[in-house]
Design a protein around this motif. Structure first.
Motif, PDB file in Angstrom:
ATOM      1  N   THR A  31       0.844  -1.206   0.000  1.00 25.84           N
ATOM      2  CA  THR A  31       0.000   0.000   0.000  1.00 25.84           C
ATOM      3  C   THR A  31       0.875   1.251   0.000  1.00 25.84           C
ATOM      4  OG1 THR A  31      -1.701  -1.202   1.227  1.00 25.84           O
ATOM      5  CG2 THR A  31      -1.863   1.201   1.220  1.00 25.84           C
ATOM      6  N   LEU A  32       1.891   1.257   0.862  1.00 26.72           N
ATOM      7  CA  LEU A  32       2.791   2.412   0.952  1.00 26.72           C
ATOM      8  C   LEU A  32       3.511   2.656  -0.379  1.00 26.72           C
ATOM      9  CD1 LEU A  32       4.248   4.660   2.468  1.00 26.72           C
ATOM     10  CD2 LEU A  32       5.829   2.953   3.393  1.00 26.72           C
ATOM     11  N   LEU A  33       4.022   1.582  -0.974  1.00 28.13           N
ATOM     12  CA  LEU A  33       4.749   1.728  -2.245  1.00 28.13           C
ATOM     13  C   LEU A  33       3.802   2.176  -3.374  1.00 28.13           C
ATOM     14  CD1 LEU A  33       7.141  -1.348  -1.966  1.00 28.13           C
ATOM     15  CD2 LEU A  33       7.812   1.055  -1.860  1.00 28.13           C
ATOM     16  N   ASP A  34       2.551   1.709  -3.339  1.00 29.69           N
ATOM     17  CA  ASP A  34       1.563   2.180  -4.325  1.00 29.69           C
ATOM     18  C   ASP A  34       1.364   3.694  -4.198  1.00 29.69           C
ATOM     19  OD1 ASP A  34       1.206  -0.338  -5.317  1.00 29.69           O
ATOM     20  OD2 ASP A  34      -0.722  -0.720  -4.332  1.00 29.69           O
ATOM     21  N   LEU A  35       1.261   4.165  -2.947  1.00 33.53           N
ATOM     22  CA  LEU A  35       1.088   5.607  -2.703  1.00 33.53           C
ATOM     23  C   LEU A  35       2.302   6.404  -3.173  1.00 33.53           C
ATOM     24  CD1 LEU A  35      -0.505   5.485   0.881  1.00 33.53           C
ATOM     25  CD2 LEU A  35      -1.671   6.160  -1.223  1.00 33.53           C
ATOM     26  N   LEU A  36       3.469   5.764  -3.139  1.00 33.40           N
ATOM     27  CA  LEU A  36       4.711   6.417  -3.573  1.00 33.40           C
ATOM     28  C   LEU A  36       4.938   6.312  -5.085  1.00 33.40           C
ATOM     29  CD1 LEU A  36       7.064   5.201  -0.689  1.00 33.40           C
ATOM     30  CD2 LEU A  36       6.554   7.599  -1.217  1.00 33.40           C
ATOM     31  N   GLY A  37       4.015   5.606  -5.777  1.00 36.30           N
ATOM     32  CA  GLY A  37       4.157   5.465  -7.233  1.00 36.30           C
ATOM     33  C   GLY A  37       5.028   4.287  -7.634  1.00 36.30           C
ATOM     34  N   SER A  38       5.046   3.246  -6.793  1.00 37.81           N
ATOM     35  CA  SER A  38       5.789   1.994  -7.075  1.00 37.81           C
ATOM     36  C   SER A  38       7.259   2.235  -7.480  1.00 37.81           C
ATOM     37  CB  SER A  38       5.080   1.177  -8.161  1.00 37.81           C
ATOM     38  OG  SER A  38       3.772   0.871  -7.754  1.00 37.81           O
ATOM     39  N   PRO A  39       8.049   2.851  -6.595  1.00 38.00           N
ATOM     40  CA  PRO A  39       9.455   3.126  -6.937  1.00 38.00           C
ATOM     41  C   PRO A  39      10.261   1.864  -7.235  1.00 38.00           C
ATOM     42  CG  PRO A  39       9.067   3.439  -4.569  1.00 38.00           C
ATOM     43  CD  PRO A  39       7.727   3.296  -5.217  1.00 38.00           C
ATOM     44  N   GLN A  40       9.869   0.737  -6.643  1.00 40.75           N
ATOM     45  CA  GLN A  40      10.614  -0.517  -6.845  1.00 40.75           C
ATOM     46  C   GLN A  40      10.502  -1.042  -8.270  1.00 40.75           C
ATOM     47  OE1 GLN A  40       7.672  -0.236  -5.516  1.00 40.75           O
ATOM     48  NE2 GLN A  40       6.416  -2.065  -5.802  1.00 40.75           N
ATOM     49  N   ALA A 110       3.330   7.050   5.156  1.00 37.54           N
ATOM     50  CA  ALA A 110       3.444   5.917   6.096  1.00 37.54           C
ATOM     51  C   ALA A 110       2.415   6.073   7.222  1.00 37.54           C
ATOM     52  CB  ALA A 110       4.855   5.849   6.665  1.00 37.54           C
ATOM     53  N   ARG A 111       2.237   7.307   7.707  1.00 41.99           N
ATOM     54  CA  ARG A 111       1.243   7.536   8.777  1.00 41.99           C
ATOM     55  C   ARG A 111      -0.170   7.244   8.273  1.00 41.99           C
ATOM     56  NH1 ARG A 111       5.177  11.421  10.383  1.00 41.99           N
ATOM     57  NH2 ARG A 111       4.400  13.083   9.034  1.00 41.99           N
ATOM     58  N   LEU A 112      -0.420   7.555   7.020  1.00 43.71           N
ATOM     59  CA  LEU A 112      -1.710   7.262   6.400  1.00 43.71           C
ATOM     60  C   LEU A 112      -1.968   5.746   6.385  1.00 43.71           C
ATOM     61  CD1 LEU A 112      -3.825   9.138   4.975  1.00 43.71           C
ATOM     62  CD2 LEU A 112      -2.748   8.509   2.811  1.00 43.71           C
TER      63      LEU A 112
END
Length: 444
Positions: A31-40, A110-112
């Protein structure tokens, strides 16, 4: 650049997530990485798991890739001195400015995620997200990523890497991964995804079976040490060893690796095969041997039979399970000619401590037991009791604090030694935390 005014505050905020708290599920990090635009997804990755040798192998892979001109990101754990060591760009820990900037981007999201989840993100979840975001922002050509624990449910297993590396698998972290090698291998084989190329160190049969089954299940191609690649010869050299390696693409001769032990030669063979697989070398194409030599010659692996003092020689080694300690002891016997060796030992309470002591006993003259700074550390008196059963009470000294333990060990090492201290040594071992504690004191 270091010395950022907010770095200590960021580090402290990160620590509130609980340095040793474990929650094994991927929903929150995904979820966090999705919110960040999948940097991986912004770069290809080489993903490593195993029981021992992961960090050294990751550092070798990183060094080789840089020799071939690639801009690398590397994510390893745990760290020895600063959390920044976990996230490296071009072989160096990220600076404080970049760490703080990335944290400020990631923390609100992350808090979200924390608010929406039954369990907040762990320390490891967040450092993983910081690493992936740092690598995308750099940007890197390739990320070299070590799992934290296990494989299938580890936070790093969002990568679905094209190259998956398995170092030797044995019993460790049994409270989370199961108490059979087969169960542990099953967890670790979870980093193998559809169509991946798998590079596996030689494994005991119970570990090899789940790995092969996973490869068959997802259509991965496997190259195994001893079949497709391996160490053809090794000779001890000043400051390390000289190897002949059989790679996927041919023989690589006169490879100097500035690290000690047969286990590091094995790590080198695994690292070379992983880089060959990543760069597309194989049966018809070999990598440039000079570049491979250059890549290996600059490898470092702090806390792995690392010499930090001379006269007496002080070595730091993070061996913390029987497999790792056996490799360390073999290297000590083969590559160091100590006339007298004193060990400082601090361990975590969940380890097979008696077996660690039994492996150390034949090569150690005297033992100083202490407690490291981990909340999971075994109490000094409990360790002293176990040590006395293996070493006999006369060979065991006790020091509650690391500074005292090192002082006592050095005094014992120098005792009754006429003339030069060249053949006298102190080994600090038993845990990466023990090594980190000692390194902070000795590197000042």
């Amino acid at each position: 650049m270091t010395g950022h005014p907010d770095f200590a505050a960021v580090e402290a905020e990160l620590a509130t997530r609980g340095f040793t708290r474990m929650v094994f599920e991927l929903d929150r990090i995904e979820t966090l990485l999705d919110l960040l635009g999948s940097p991986q997804r912004a770069y290809p990755s080489i993903h490593l798991t195993g029981t021992n040798g992961k960090t050294s192998t990751a550092r070798m892979i990183d060094s080789l890739l840089r020799a071939f001109g690639l801009h690398t990101g590397r994510y390893t754990s745990p760290h020895l001195e600063t959390v920044r060591e976990r996230i490296s760009l071009a072989g160096e820990p990220v600076d404080e400015q970049r760490f703080v900037d990335t944290y400020r981007e990631v923390a609100p999201l992350a808090r979200l995620v924390d608010e929406r989840s039954a369990e907040p993100l762990t320390y490891f979840d967040l450092t993983t997200a910081l690493a992936f975001a740092t690598f995308a922002d750099a940007p890197v050509d390739v990320a070299v990523v070590e799992v934290g624990l296990g494989g299938a449910e580890d936070s790093t297993n969002v990568l679905q890497a094209g190259v998956a590396v398995l170092t030797p698998i044995g019993l460790d972290h049994t409270e989370w991964l199961g108490d059979r090698v087969e169960d542990i291998a099953l967890h670790k084989a979870g980093i193998i995804h559809k169509g991946a190329t798998v590079i596996s160190a030689e494994q005991q049969e119970e570990a090899a079976r789940p790995i092969l089954e996973r490869c068959a299940e997802v259509g991965a191609t496997i190259a195994r040490e001893g079949a497709e690649f391996g160490v053809l010869s090794r000779a001890v050299a000043v400051g390390g060893q000289v190897l002949t390696l059989q790679g996927l693409g041919g023989r690589y001769e006169e490879i100097f690796v500035p690290l000690h032990g047969a286990h590091q030669a094995q790590n080198a063979a695994v690292a070379l095969a992983a880089v060959e697989a990543f760069l597309g070398a194989g049966t018809r194409r070999q990598l440039d041997v000079e570049t491979v030599r250059e890549g290996f010659a600059t490898v470092t692996s702090p806390g792995r039979l690392e010499r930090v003092r001379a006269a007496p020689t002080v070595l730091l080694d993070g061996a913390h399970n029987p497999q790792g300690m056996a490799a360390t002891v073999t290297a000590l016997q083969e590559e160091f000619a100590f006339s007298k060796l004193v060990a400082v030992l601090g361990v975590l309470g969940d380890k097979d401590v008696t077996r660690l002591l039994e492996l150390l006993e034949p090569v150690i003259d005297q033992l100083v037991v202490t407690r490291n700074s981990s909340p999971r550390a075994m109490a000094t008196q409990e360790l002293a009791t176990l040590a006395a059963e293996v070493f006999g009470p006369d060979r065991v000294a006790v020091a509650e604090q690391m500074p005292d333990a090192i002082e006592v060990a050095v005094a014992l090492a120098e005792e009754d030694v006429p003339g030069e201290l060249a053949g006298v040594g102190v080994l600090v071992t038993g845990s990466v935390v023990t090594v980190a504690d000692a390194r902070r004191l000795l590197k000042r």
